[in-house]
Design an enzyme around this catalytic site. Structure first.
Site, short mmCIF file in Angstrom:
data_model
loop_
_atom_site.label_atom_id
_atom_site.label_comp_id
_atom_site.label_asym_id
_atom_site.label_seq_id
_atom_site.Cartn_x
_atom_site.Cartn_y
_atom_site.Cartn_z
N GLU A 1 0.85 -1.19 0.00
CA GLU A 1 0.00 0.00 0.00
C GLU A 1 0.88 1.24 0.00
O GLU A 1 1.89 1.27 0.71
CB GLU A 1 -0.91 -0.01 1.24
N HIS B 1 -7.74 1.31 1.79
CA HIS B 1 -7.63 0.88 3.20
C HIS B 1 -8.40 1.83 4.14
O HIS B 1 -7.82 2.42 5.05
CB HIS B 1 -6.17 0.78 3.64
P1 NAI Z 1 -10.21 -10.82 15.18
O1 NAI Z 1 -8.84 -11.19 15.63
O2 NAI Z 1 -11.25 -10.49 16.17
O3 NAI Z 1 -10.77 -11.99 14.26
C1 NAI Z 1 -10.01 -12.72 13.36
C2 NAI Z 1 -10.61 -14.11 13.30
O4 NAI Z 1 -10.00 -14.81 12.22
C3 NAI Z 1 -10.35 -14.92 14.54
O5 NAI Z 1 -11.54 -15.47 15.01
C4 NAI Z 1 -9.36 -15.98 14.07
O6 NAI Z 1 -9.49 -17.20 14.77
C5 NAI Z 1 -9.75 -16.14 12.63
N1 NAI Z 1 -8.72 -16.69 11.77
C6 NAI Z 1 -7.42 -16.33 11.70
N2 NAI Z 1 -6.79 -17.02 10.76
C7 NAI Z 1 -7.71 -17.84 10.21
C8 NAI Z 1 -7.66 -18.81 9.17
N3 NAI Z 1 -6.54 -19.04 8.51
N4 NAI Z 1 -8.79 -19.47 8.89
C9 NAI Z 1 -9.94 -19.22 9.58
N5 NAI Z 1 -10.04 -18.33 10.57
C10 NAI Z 1 -8.94 -17.64 10.86
O7 NAI Z 1 -10.02 -9.63 14.15
P2 NAI Z 1 -11.08 -8.53 13.71
O8 NAI Z 1 -11.09 -7.43 14.65
O9 NAI Z 1 -12.37 -9.19 13.42
O10 NAI Z 1 -10.41 -8.02 12.36
C11 NAI Z 1 -10.38 -8.86 11.20
C12 NAI Z 1 -9.43 -8.32 10.15
O11 NAI Z 1 -9.86 -7.04 9.70
C13 NAI Z 1 -8.00 -8.15 10.62
O12 NAI Z 1 -7.13 -8.64 9.63
C14 NAI Z 1 -7.83 -6.65 10.71
O13 NAI Z 1 -6.51 -6.29 10.52
C15 NAI Z 1 -8.73 -6.18 9.59
N6 NAI Z 1 -9.19 -4.80 9.70
C16 NAI Z 1 -9.22 -4.03 8.57
C17 NAI Z 1 -9.66 -2.72 8.62
C18 NAI Z 1 -9.72 -1.90 7.37
O14 NAI Z 1 -9.61 -0.66 7.47
N7 NAI Z 1 -9.92 -2.48 6.24
C19 NAI Z 1 -10.07 -2.10 9.86
C20 NAI Z 1 -10.12 -3.02 10.96
C21 NAI Z 1 -9.66 -4.31 10.86
#
Ligand code: NAI
Length: 630
Positions: free
Chosen positions: A490, A513
């Site tokens: 990015e 993003h």
């Molecule tokens: P979180 O940590 O609460 O949830 C992630 C989930 O993914 C967990 O339940 C974990 O067990 C699961 N997981 C991880 N690897 C996996 C795999 N290989 N297969 C299946 N499940 C898997 O995270 P949250 O808060 O829900 O955020 C999710 C994503 O969104 C993160 O990557 C975060 O960086 C991204 N994000 C992006 C934003 C944006 O501006 N686009 C803003 C906020 C978050």
């Protein structure tokens, strides 16, 4: 307790954050029809008093005449001032009580509002020197005691002369009249107090600049309430974090520096050397090399959700705690994902683009409602789970796949395998975290398992999707529409071009993003992360830390807290306790938690102890970091 020096403290803008007369004007002139003009007149008179075109006494007389205060106004003023005591004075209440005999308030203000405020802090009435109002029978101020030296020019100097204090005199204040005491040879040192205001003429005459009362105490070896002045703790906030974060960190007394953009590795390697607290968003790469240079760094706050921009292993090894804002922008990402699904199901990106080119293409072909469609959520964490609830409310059938055991919300159905989810879903939304092993978890094989015409969303992390495979599958029609908010690379700033194979593809929404970038989310984050950082610094609490063993600690009361971070090898706790036992130190409370690489031990001990013991504790083999909280 006895002290061989006397501390003379100013009231307005020093003991309190404001000038009492300014606050009084807001009260006594509140309903005055010409309030604005009156207030500017008062300011003008104050300035004339300062530059010498009016004598101090004349300026006082004229201002009181304009303010025409009464006892009722003064009662309200006291209430206001009580909330406006300077933060560093508030946290050093114990000091004022301990050394009450040696602390003097000398002010050109008035006893009527100074005494009730400072006496609450243990300052003795006989040590307060200020002017006195004269009242009529109705309680209106009709003048002041003109015999009082503090009502005249050079009043503080005259007052000090009369006091004739038997020992060194240190003056702390924000104004030129405070410096004059030193200039007249009546004080040994003058400390310019800058927590509330900075005046150039005062700064250049000061022996020391005290950005807080903590600094004054630290310089004089008098600190009782805090271990180290916060103004000596450098905070670096990058990437334009919300101003509320800056306000919170400043109010706590930290020395805060901010940058709107991210710094590159070389810049950060240099900058980080003097920094104790680092605040970043998703762009700043905190690499092992940066951390090698970060010898003072205690804690990193990621003002976002993801932390894969930080080398967490290296940070942990160095005893640097990392915090993030795991739920602050959850809702924002969910709302965007929902909106994009609807837009893509209706082919809006292409339709809108055509309209801009003047092409009217009215047709229902290939347009669908989301109601009744199968949504497959990969990663059922904070975002995935909330998306599940909202999508279901729109009438979608929700399926999810997560590596961990996650409770299905509402009517969502758990898939046992990723393949199962990929095969059945009409819309697929990725919400896994950015751990390294998730790199390219959606590639050619996964696209092959998806339904033809699938709508695909990635608002998680860029490296999770093989972009080449995605591009091919959009081009060959397998993917009917996609929204991508995050990319393997990015641009560092808005000036850099966005280069990607995905540019120009049909029914493809590309966003820079911004999934979590809403005002609400930024403000939530700006409030949440500083709370975590300050808790860690002030109490040692690591609850919600992403890399430290999580300990929520009780508030420290009448004890010292020893915070010991060490490599997780057996026997460290025993060594700590042996040293404490050998030094006959009583343990009031002890907490230990470890993770695979470090151990975190908190020991609360009685206040009286031999400082030598600290050296012994620091010297325990495998200690990474050690600090003491007062
Ligand atoms: P979180 O940590 O609460 O949830 C992630 C989930 O993914 C967990 O339940 C974990 O067990 C699961 N997981 C991880 N690897 C996996 C795999 N290989 N297969 C299946 N499940 C898997 O995270 P949250 O808060 O829900 O955020 C999710 C994503 O969104 C993160 O990557 C975060 O960086 C991204 N994000 C992006 C934003 C944006 O501006 N686009 C803003 C906020 C978050």
């Amino acid at each position: 307790m006895k002290l061989n020096k006397f501390i003379v403290i100013d009231f307005d803008s020093t003991f309190t954050k404001v000038e009492a007369f300014d606050a009084l004007a807001e009260i006594s002139l509140k309903d005055h029809p010409d309030q604005k003009r009156m207030v500017s007149k008062i300011i003008e008179i104050t300035n004339q008093g300062m530059d010498g075109s009016l004598s101090f006494r004349e300026s006082l007389e004229q201002r009181i005449a304009l303010l025409s205060p009464n006892k009722r106004h003064l009662e309200q003023l006291i209430k206001v001032l009580r909330d406006k005591v300077s933060e560093s004075f508030k946290r050093n209440r114990e000091f004022f009580q301990t050394y009450a005999d040696n602390i003097y308030i000398i002010s050109n203000g008035f006893h009527a509002f100074i005494d009730p405020i400072v006496m609450e802090y243990g300052i003795k009435q006989e040590n307060i020197f200020a002017n006195r109002f004269q009242f009529d029978e109705q309680g209106n101020v009709i003048g002041f005691d003109k015999e009082n030296p503090l009502s005249a020019n050079n009043g503080k100097v005259e007052q000090l002369k009369r006091l004739n204090l038997p020992g060194d005199v240190y003056v702390i204040g924000d104004g030129y009249t405070d410096y004059e005491i030193k200039h007249a040879g009546l004080a040994n040192k003058f400390f310019a107090f800058t927590e509330n205001v900075e005046r150039e003429s005062v700064l250049k005459n000061a022996d020391h600049i005290a950005p807080s009362f903590d600094e004054f105490l630290y310089l004089n070896n008098l600190n009782t309430a805090i271990s180290y002045p916060k103004n000596r703790i450098n905070v670096l906030l990058l990437e334009n974090v919300h101003p509320v974060a800056l306000e919170l960190m400043k109010a706590e007394g930290f020395n805060v520096e901010t940058y709107t953009a991210a710094l590159d590795e070389a810049e950060l390697c240099e900058k980080i050397k003097n920094v104790s607290v680092l605040g970043i968003r998703s762009k700043t790469q905190v690499t092992a090399k940066v951390l090698e240079n970060a010898n003072r760094l205690m804690v990193i706050g990621a003002f976002c959700i993801g932390t894969n921009q930080i080398d967490l292993k290296a940070a942990t090894k160095k005893g640097i705690a990392v915090f993030n804002a795991p739920f602050s922008n959850t809702r924002s990402v969910v709302e965007l994902a929902i909106a994009e699904m609807i837009m893509l199901m209706r082919n809006i990106p292409d339709k809108s683009a055509k309209m801009h080119l003047g092409k009217w293409d009215k047709s229902a072909t290939g347009s669908f409602e989301v109601r009744g469609k199968k949504l497959g959520i990969i990663g059922y964490g904070n975002i995935g789970a909330q998306l599940s609830v909202i999508a279901e409310n729109l009438g979608m059938k929700v399926f999810y796949y997560d590596k961990e055991e996650r409770l299905a919300l509402s009517n969502a159905t758990k898939c046992k395998t990723l393949k199962e989810l990929l095969t059945i879903s009409d819309v697929i939304s990725l919400h896994v975290d950015g751990r390294e092993s998730n790199a390219n978890m959606i590639g050619e094989d996964e696209f092959r398992s998806m339904k033809k015409g699938v709508i695909f969303l990635n608002l998680s992390r860029g490296h999770i999707v093989d972009i080449k495979a995605l591009q091919e599958n959009i081009a060959n029609g397998k993917v009917g529409g996609c929204s991508i908010d995050v990319f393997p690379y990015e641009p560092i700033s808005n000036n850099e071009e966005f280069v990607s194979e995905l540019r120009g593809l049909p029914n493809t929404i590309l966003t820079p993003h911004i999934g979590g970038s809403t005002s609400e989310a930024q403000e939530n984050i700006g409030n949440f992360v500083p709370g975590k950082l300050m808790d860690y610094i002030n109490t040692g609490s690591t609850s919600n830390s992403v890399n430290f063993p999580n300990l929520t600690l009780p508030i420290l009361e009448n004890a010292h807290r020893l915070i010991h971070i060490h490599n997780n090898v057996p026997g460290i706790l025993a060594k700590i306790n042996l040293i404490l036992a050998n030094n006959e130190i009583n343990i009031a409370g002890q907490y230990l938690k470890t993770n695979e690489s470090i151990g975190y031990v908190i020991t609360d001990i009685d206040k009286e102890y031999d400082k030598e013991v600290i050296k012994e504790l620091r010297a325990i083999e495998n200690t990474i970091k050690f600090r003491v909280l007062y």
